[in-house]
Scaffold this active site. Sequence first.
Site, PDB file in Angstrom:
ATOM      1  N   HIS A   1      37.490  33.717  30.874  1.00 39.44           N
ATOM      2  CA  HIS A   1      37.302  34.173  29.503  1.00 39.44           C
ATOM      3  C   HIS A   1      37.347  35.706  29.405  1.00 39.44           C
ATOM      4  CE1 HIS A   1      34.418  35.497  26.292  1.00 39.44           C
ATOM      5  NE2 HIS A   1      35.290  34.835  25.568  1.00 39.44           N
TER       6      HIS A   1
ATOM      7  N   GLU B 245      40.812  36.713  29.390  1.00 43.72           N
ATOM      8  CA  GLU B 245      41.405  36.451  28.070  1.00 43.72           C
ATOM      9  C   GLU B 245      41.201  37.668  27.154  1.00 43.72           C
ATOM     10  OE1 GLU B 245      39.830  35.286  24.199  1.00 43.72           O
ATOM     11  OE2 GLU B 245      39.444  33.443  25.347  1.00 43.72           O
TER      12      GLU B 245
END
Lengths: 437, 444
Positions: B68, B71
């Site tokens: 994440h 990301e």
Amino acid sequence: MIRFAMAALLTAVFAAPLHAAIDIQEVTSPGGIEAWLVEDHSIPFAAIEIRFQGGGSLDREGKRGAVNLMTGLLEEGAGEMDAQAFAAARDALAASFGFDSHLDAVSVSARFLTENRDEAMALLREALVNPRFDQEAVDRVRGQVLSGLRSEATDPNTMASRAFYEMAFGTHPYGSDMRGTLESVAALTRDDVVNAYQDALARDRLYVGATGDITAEELGVLLDELLGDLPETGAPLPDPAEVSVTGGVTVIPFETPQSVVFFGDAGIPRDDPDFFAAFVADAILGGSGRQSRLSTEVREKRGLTYGVGTALVNFDLSDMLLGQFASANDRVGQAIGIVRDEWAKIAEEGVTDAELEEAKTYLTGAYPLRFDGNGTIARILVGMQMDGLTPAYVTERNDKVNAVTAEDIRRVAQRLYRPDNLRFVVVGQPEGVESVN
Amino acid sequence: MRRIAGAVLAVIWAGTAAVAEQGVTTFTLDNGLEAVVIEDHRAPVVVHMVWYRVGSADEPIGKSGIAHFLEHLMFKATDELESGEFSQTVAANGGSDNAFTSLDYTAYFQRIASDRLDLVMGMEASRMDGLALKEEDIATERDVVIEERNQRTDNDPGALFNEQLMASQFLNHPYGIPIIGWKHEAHTLDLADAQTFYEAHYAPNNAILVVAGDVDPDEVRALAEKHYGPIPANPAIGARERVSEPPQLAARRLDYSDPRLGNDYVTRSYLAPERDPGDQKEAAALAMLAEVLGGSPTTSVLARKLQFGDAKAVYTGAWYRGESYDDTTFGLVIVPVEGVSLEEAETALDKAVAEFLEEGVDEAELERIRMQVRASEIYALDDVSAIAYRYGGGLTSGLTVEDIDAWPELLQEVTGEEIVAAARRVFDRRTSVTGHVSVTRETN
């Protein structure tokens, strides 16, 4: 997810967008009910959005939450059917009916297949015209509402927004949660629900948008059958609400690691000559969808929050400028300072030509993309009507955005962004942040 | 009413199959990039997505949250773009963009006027192999992620409990680790961690391109060849290898309380099979089981038995996450009415399920659910993004396009007997985690 949507804040800030190819028809039923329609026969279903103006603001004295409870009961039994029979009939048709109460309206969002449109609309008619309000259902749905209220009583986001609205609007209906309190909802009777129904659902406050696989003629017939038997008039709407925000900080102590901040001031009316200038200014300072000044300063440069945003919010009876973010307790004070500095900066300096051009390109480019499915368009059509716009707005709106000059923004920013009048409500254990009145 | 509905059903089902088979095209580039193109010409808009077959469950031990965090960092500089330029360019063209990370995938998307597909595809390709991480971006963005965790999890007692629940359900498999990462590990993630993870997993042969909207499949293919075609495959990327879960032999129980909760509730989750390629029947039965037990807030089994009459519950529900690379969970929840304890609520829930297993599925309810599943295929045509998610999520969870296309019909074919049989298999107390979640109350 990289970016956080400011969902809690923003109800349709700007009545909406349509692709230029969209043809809005103004339909009047044989019985005199008006609606806007966008026909699209490519998929065999249609969406209808119905709004009854007034909504949660029509609660009678001492009956806070009655309209909300009533709205929740519309799908809990009608005519010959109890709650389970009604749900079974609806599900067998694969129709969906959403009944929601808002500050300014009760909304009905219906979606139904072309193949069984008549049956689906006959069922929806029963819910709107012949709701039963069985005592069993009243008690059961009341329990659900109370459960929701208990959860939200300790939710920092709800705590912050409630406190803000209470400060801004006092005893006006906007000043309290339209879902009511644990006490007011517990005390509501079936009679209160029936009164709320008679107050809120009437033809004199009706707005309708329809989109999808239905013709103007079919829609006219449908509207008379669906809504024609509703009473002509309901309760009078409340008076406009004065926004009584004062500058300062209100800290509501709550044991949680991250402080939630809700901030704002009075806004600008939808029909104000400077509304579009304000709209573009807000997009530059804190609006969503692109990198705003606040997002750059608070998030990108300093990592103080996951998301910060602002919006002009136009209620029927008041206009607000609102924002929110959340930051760890030891960093929230710094973030509040930056927001206040940016408020002062845009008021003093306005915006640069480059910022203005970039915002315009974004806003005008994003406009046609908002058209996104039958239900969305039906909601847009209703929003436009409630904002007093005409169908021509869809072709004029981008011109209005493009016409805004840096001078317009400078003028409106001085009027709108008043750092000394900006109120922050902070829920959490913020370090170094004190309540200031 | 039922007869009318029956007649309508056949018409809809026939129509849906015809519509659904139109407009979906697939192709694969030489470097392994798989592509799905979904046509919808109603508006001049396109959704462009790249899904990577890597999620939080593919992270190295001790680096939870890196999928994440990466990301987020993907929106910083590449060899061709300045930090933040990607999103600014999308916005300047009137579009929007975002990304999301799950247990099994990481996906990036833009929604923009369809004549700008070339532009966004070029930028997306530039960050598939040209991410240029800079130390100056790391610390600030890590703070943003920690604030995201604060907002989503640490400020939300229900989310904190769910973290504990998953950690208890999966002793060894990485599904027990939160997607956003454990807080103490999230604080330590650095540039090298992100770079290593990026190089190991981001490549065309580990990606799915999904383009949906007002586009021509041949043009999409030509653009994909132009932008993604030159990026070399990473031969080191093979099948995903994850540690597996040992057999669960003992029911697990959690007791969580938090003063910030508003209501007490009980959850029960069970280990459950997921949708497997070429073998989705059990998953289809479980998906229908979730609908039968908790789909309708009014007529589902749990609602009828627990929320009406001598009601024990203010809310009940059932969930099943069939779209998953590895074994997943099936769950039940009950929020008792005031005056009913969590022990009584759990007993009532167990009793309702036991009765259901004896009584079987109500055929009328099952037929209504089937009707809604069929109709949802029509309604889905109005939301091309949702169809894009269906393919992206399915393909990154190990399914094939054929599996994804077969799913709605598999749901239709499930019988009441199969639902009960699947229920008997999944409701094995030994593979369960039961949670009692309660408001911390002052004690004198």
